[in-house]
Design a protein around this motif. Structure first.
Motif, PDB file in Angstrom:
ATOM      1  N   ALA A 179      31.387 -42.230  52.194  1.00 42.32           N
ATOM      2  CA  ALA A 179      32.662 -41.943  53.282  1.00 42.32           C
ATOM      3  C   ALA A 179      32.058 -40.743  53.671  1.00 42.32           C
ATOM      4  N   THR A 180      32.745 -40.646  54.832  1.00 45.46           N
ATOM      5  CA  THR A 180      32.400 -39.311  56.138  1.00 45.46           C
ATOM      6  C   THR A 180      33.694 -38.743  56.397  1.00 45.46           C
ATOM      7  N   GLN A 181      33.571 -37.162  56.379  1.00 43.32           N
ATOM      8  CA  GLN A 181      34.821 -36.467  57.158  1.00 43.32           C
ATOM      9  C   GLN A 181      34.527 -35.819  58.195  1.00 43.32           C
ATOM     10  N   ARG A 182      33.608 -36.029  58.234  1.00 41.02           N
ATOM     11  CA  ARG A 182      33.245 -35.279  59.853  1.00 41.02           C
ATOM     12  C   ARG A 182      32.570 -35.943  61.158  1.00 41.02           C
ATOM     13  N   VAL A 183      31.958 -37.553  60.677  1.00 38.33           N
ATOM     14  CA  VAL A 183      31.905 -38.085  61.437  1.00 38.33           C
ATOM     15  C   VAL A 183      32.042 -39.200  62.104  1.00 38.33           C
ATOM     16  N   ARG A 184      33.107 -39.327  63.562  1.00 35.55           N
ATOM     17  CA  ARG A 184      34.038 -40.818  63.159  1.00 35.55           C
ATOM     18  C   ARG A 184      32.663 -41.914  64.127  1.00 35.55           C
ATOM     19  N   PHE A 185      31.731 -41.845  63.955  1.00 35.50           N
ATOM     20  CA  PHE A 185      30.834 -42.793  65.022  1.00 35.50           C
ATOM     21  C   PHE A 185      30.639 -43.320  63.441  1.00 35.50           C
ATOM     22  N   LEU A 186      29.482 -45.029  63.541  1.00 38.16           N
ATOM     23  CA  LEU A 186      29.219 -45.427  62.655  1.00 38.16           C
ATOM     24  C   LEU A 186      27.825 -44.589  62.373  1.00 38.16           C
ATOM     25  N   SER A 187      27.406 -44.232  61.943  1.00 32.94           N
ATOM     26  CA  SER A 187      26.317 -42.998  61.552  1.00 32.94           C
ATOM     27  C   SER A 187      26.113 -43.718  60.154  1.00 32.94           C
ATOM     28  N   VAL A 188      24.057 -43.981  60.626  1.00 28.53           N
ATOM     29  CA  VAL A 188      23.555 -44.607  60.024  1.00 28.53           C
ATOM     30  C   VAL A 188      22.338 -43.713  58.992  1.00 28.53           C
ATOM     31  N   GLU A 189      22.687 -42.847  58.978  1.00 28.68           N
ATOM     32  CA  GLU A 189      22.302 -41.239  58.617  1.00 28.68           C
ATOM     33  C   GLU A 189      22.794 -40.585  57.567  1.00 28.68           C
ATOM     34  N   TYR A 190      22.445 -40.610  56.846  1.00 32.15           N
ATOM     35  CA  TYR A 190      23.220 -40.616  55.234  1.00 32.15           C
ATOM     36  C   TYR A 190      23.255 -38.925  54.987  1.00 32.15           C
ATOM     37  N   PHE A 191      23.113 -37.854  55.098  1.00 35.90           N
ATOM     38  CA  PHE A 191      23.266 -36.254  55.616  1.00 35.90           C
ATOM     39  C   PHE A 191      24.405 -36.300  56.694  1.00 35.90           C
ATOM     40  N   ASP A 192      25.339 -37.723  56.838  1.00 38.75           N
ATOM     41  CA  ASP A 192      26.437 -37.451  57.561  1.00 38.75           C
ATOM     42  C   ASP A 192      27.948 -38.231  56.844  1.00 38.75           C
ATOM     43  N   TYR A 193      27.898 -38.250  55.922  1.00 36.22           N
ATOM     44  CA  TYR A 193      28.634 -38.828  54.562  1.00 36.22           C
ATOM     45  C   TYR A 193      28.461 -38.328  53.713  1.00 36.22           C
ATOM     46  N   ASP A 194      29.835 -37.707  52.929  1.00 34.06           N
ATOM     47  CA  ASP A 194      30.282 -36.312  52.145  1.00 34.06           C
ATOM     48  C   ASP A 194      30.614 -36.845  51.033  1.00 34.06           C
ATOM     49  N   TYR A 195      31.090 -38.232  51.058  1.00 31.58           N
ATOM     50  CA  TYR A 195      30.937 -38.214  49.188  1.00 31.58           C
ATOM     51  C   TYR A 195      29.904 -39.451  49.305  1.00 31.58           C
ATOM     52  N   TRP A 196      29.869 -40.409  47.581  1.00 31.08           N
ATOM     53  CA  TRP A 196      29.415 -40.660  47.474  1.00 31.08           C
ATOM     54  C   TRP A 196      30.054 -41.901  46.168  1.00 31.08           C
ATOM     55  N   GLY A 197      29.900 -42.778  45.052  1.00 26.62           N
ATOM     56  CA  GLY A 197      29.895 -43.296  44.910  1.00 26.62           C
ATOM     57  C   GLY A 197      28.723 -43.243  44.055  1.00 26.62           C
ATOM     58  N   GLN A 198      28.965 -43.981  42.610  1.00 28.70           N
ATOM     59  CA  GLN A 198      27.857 -43.915  41.842  1.00 28.70           C
ATOM     60  C   GLN A 198      26.924 -44.692  41.626  1.00 28.70           C
ATOM     61  N   GLY A 199      27.277 -45.504  42.707  1.00 27.71           N
ATOM     62  CA  GLY A 199      26.208 -46.903  42.489  1.00 27.71           C
ATOM     63  C   GLY A 199      25.855 -48.171  41.480  1.00 27.71           C
ATOM     64  N   THR A 200      25.854 -49.186  42.227  1.00 26.38           N
ATOM     65  CA  THR A 200      25.620 -49.786  41.055  1.00 26.38           C
ATOM     66  C   THR A 200      24.492 -50.924  41.859  1.00 26.38           C
ATOM     67  N   GLN A 201      23.571 -51.263  40.710  1.00 26.95           N
ATOM     68  CA  GLN A 201      22.469 -52.032  40.585  1.00 26.95           C
ATOM     69  C   GLN A 201      22.424 -53.357  40.825  1.00 26.95           C
ATOM     70  N   VAL A 202      21.498 -53.702  41.430  1.00 21.63           N
ATOM     71  CA  VAL A 202      21.416 -55.703  42.488  1.00 21.63           C
ATOM     72  C   VAL A 202      20.172 -55.408  42.605  1.00 21.63           C
ATOM     73  N   THR A 203      20.189 -56.657  41.247  1.00 24.11           N
ATOM     74  CA  THR A 203      18.663 -57.280  41.380  1.00 24.11           C
ATOM     75  C   THR A 203      18.697 -58.428  41.219  1.00 24.11           C
ATOM     76  N   VAL A 204      17.052 -58.828  42.594  1.00 25.84           N
ATOM     77  CA  VAL A 204      17.784 -60.154  42.924  1.00 25.84           C
ATOM     78  C   VAL A 204      15.826 -61.149  42.362  1.00 25.84           C
ATOM     79  N   SER A 205      16.176 -62.117  41.576  1.00 29.22           N
ATOM     80  CA  SER A 205      15.058 -62.535  40.931  1.00 29.22           C
ATOM     81  C   SER A 205      14.339 -63.747  41.614  1.00 29.22           C
ATOM     82  N   SER A 206      12.989 -63.322  41.615  1.00 28.17           N
ATOM     83  CA  SER A 206      12.019 -64.436  42.434  1.00 28.17           C
ATOM     84  C   SER A 206      12.173 -66.142  42.003  1.00 28.17           C
TER      85      SER A 206
END
Length: 125
Positions: free
Chosen positions: A98-125
């Motif tokens: 989430a960002t509290q600084r940028v109103r446009f749809l940014s693709v840059e990670y440094f424009d985002y201020d808050y991050w979740g802990q992450g969740t693993q996605v594994t796709v097997s072939s």
């Protein structure tokens, strides 16, 4: 402060589907975008997509366009990432942000201020 909690990751076969959720709590910014990023081992964090809370407009990386869909439930303060036609190269830890600084749809990670802990996605072939 904003707290973000992801859920919904797991192991799936190629061609399958998963839906990730990102629940936001604390101070939220209804006019600011939420983003999804992913990071595979040994690779840099990569933009997946983003959504504006207020109008629902979205932006996707070319690698997921047509396969992934971002949506939101404003009443639940939750953003979703529906992932279809998954490929082994989609394997990564997925983060919402989430960002509290940028109103446009940014693709840059440094424009985002808050991050979740992450969740693993594994796709097997």
């Amino acid at each position: 402060q904003v707290q973000l909690v992801e859920s919904g990751g797991g192991l799936v076969q190629a061609g399958g589907s998963l839906r990730l959720s990102c629940a936001a709590s604390g101070r939220t910014f209804s006019t600011y975008p939420m983003g999804w990023f992913r990071q595979a081992p040994g690779k840099e964090r990569e933009f997946v997509g983003a959504i504006r809370w207020s109008v629902g407009s979205t932006l996707y990386a070319d690698s997921v366009k047509g396969r992934f869909t971002i949506s939101r439930d404003n009443a639940k303060n939750t953003v979703y990432l529906q992932m279809n036609s998954l490929k082994p190269e989609d394997t990564a830890v997925y983060y919402c942000a989430a960002t509290q600084r940028v109103r446009f749809l940014s693709v840059e990670y440094f424009d985002y201020d808050y991050w979740g802990q992450g969740t693993q996605v594994t796709v097997s072939s």
